[in-house]
Design an enzyme around this catalytic site. Structure first.
Site, short mmCIF file in Angstrom:
data_model
loop_
_atom_site.label_atom_id
_atom_site.label_comp_id
_atom_site.label_asym_id
_atom_site.label_seq_id
_atom_site.Cartn_x
_atom_site.Cartn_y
_atom_site.Cartn_z
N GLY A 101 1.06 -5.45 1.98
CA GLY A 101 2.49 -5.47 1.70
C GLY A 101 3.27 -6.46 2.55
CE LYS B 240 0.16 -0.02 -1.84
NZ LYS B 240 0.39 -0.77 -0.62
CD GLU C 265 0.63 2.01 1.66
OE1 GLU C 265 0.60 2.68 0.62
OE2 GLU C 265 0.75 0.77 1.66
CG ASN D 30 -2.69 1.67 -4.33
OD1 ASN D 30 -2.17 2.63 -4.88
ND2 ASN D 30 -2.79 1.58 -3.01
CG HIS E 244 -4.19 2.97 0.91
ND1 HIS E 244 -3.05 2.75 1.64
CD2 HIS E 244 -4.38 1.88 0.13
CE1 HIS E 244 -2.56 1.57 1.30
NE2 HIS E 244 -3.34 1.02 0.39
CB SER F 160 -0.62 -9.92 0.74
OG SER F 160 0.28 -9.09 1.43
CD GLU G 120 -6.44 -2.04 0.58
OE1 GLU G 120 -6.01 -2.70 -0.36
OE2 GLU G 120 -5.99 -0.94 0.90
P1 PGA Z 1 -0.55 -5.10 -1.32
O1 PGA Z 1 -1.21 -3.64 -1.19
O2 PGA Z 1 -1.34 -5.84 -2.38
O3 PGA Z 1 0.88 -4.84 -1.76
O4 PGA Z 1 -0.64 -5.75 0.00
C1 PGA Z 1 -2.60 -3.46 -1.19
C2 PGA Z 1 -2.94 -2.02 -0.99
O5 PGA Z 1 -2.23 -1.33 -0.27
O6 PGA Z 1 -3.93 -1.52 -1.54
#
Ligand code: PGA
Length: 249
Positions: free
Chosen positions: A175, A12, A98, A10, A96, A209, A169
């Site tokens: 993140g 983003k 976010e 992803n 997601h 992560s 997730e």
């Molecule tokens: P990350 O993000 O691997 O940077 O933690 C995962 C995601 O948001 O799908």
């Protein structure tokens, strides 16, 4: 196990045009037929990414980071399934964290997006996961139950195990560098699998992560069928290492 692993990146709002076009020539794909690879670039770069991926290796799949529940109309800033299909995009991410935390996505709107995409023939990767406060107050299972509820309506049933995949997730792991332990992730995946139709055939990915170092142990868990990778997917070398580690399980 009959479920193929799915490793998804992803990106983003990170990779620009030059990075996107250069990415796939640096990516090393495992020979294994048991691993599918998928990327979610910026909406504006979907067509460029699709072409670059096709040129590098037709096995690389490209998806949108979101899609609207209506096929067209006055929805400024949204992208329709109709347009995604015109661009030969096979997948969309939905729900997601976010989108949920920053843009007001709810279980209801996310499930509406997913249903339109599925009914139009797209594959959907649908995200769920609890916040830190919810985990600390022992609400994880209740939150997963609530988030999955709209997907348990009859109209979704035939897509489980086919074009609908899930991603667990935990919000506190995204993140932050705080990957869930393999046991925490396995427990949540097991909880999700217990609740869904076609549990034996539905892929559930872990995200939060994920790094080359944490991939093998996570993917070795019986209910984890791949990873949704944010930060570490921005670097083709790191993501190649994740793919290599996944292929050795
Ligand atoms: P990350 O993000 O691997 O940077 O933690 C995962 C995601 O948001 O799908």
């Amino acid at each position: 196990m009959s479920r193929k692993l799915l490793l998804a990146g992803n990106w983003k709002m990170n990779l620009g045009l030059t990075q996107t076009e250069a990415y796939f020539s640096k990516l090393k794909l495992p020979a294994s037929e048991q691993i599918e690879v998928l990327f979610f670039p910026s909406t504006a770069l979907l067509e460029r990414a699709k072409n670059a991926a096709l040129k590098a290796n037709p096995k690389i799949q490209i998806g949108a980071q979101n899609t609207h529940w209506e096929l067209k109309g006055a929805f400024t800033g949204e992208v329709s399934v109709t347009v995604l299909k015109e661009l030969n995009i096979q997948w969309t991410l939905v729900g997601h964290s976010e989108r949920r935390q920053l843009f007001g996505e709810t279980d209801q709107t996310a499930s509406k997006r997913a249903l339109t995409a599925l009914q139009s023939g797209l594959h959907v990767l649908y995200c769920v996961g609890e916040t830190k406060a919810e985990r600390e107050s022992n609400q994880t299972n209740a939150v997963l139950k609530r988030q999955l509820e709209p997907l348990l309506k009859p109209e979704f049933k035939s897509y489980f195990g086919k074009t609908l995949a899930l991603a667990y997730e935990p919000v506190w792991a995204i993140g932050t560098g705080l990957t869930a332990t393999p046991k925490q992730a396995q427990d949540a995946h097991h909880e999700i699998r217990k609740r869904i139709p076609a549990p034996e055939h539905t892929r559930i990915l872990y995200g939060g992560s994920v790094t080359p170092e944490t991939t093998s142990e996570l993917i070795a868990q019986p209910d984890i069928d791949g990873a949704l990778v944010g930060g570490a997917s921005n670097d083709p070398e790191k993501f190649s290492q994740i793919l290599t580690n996944a292929a050795t399980i």
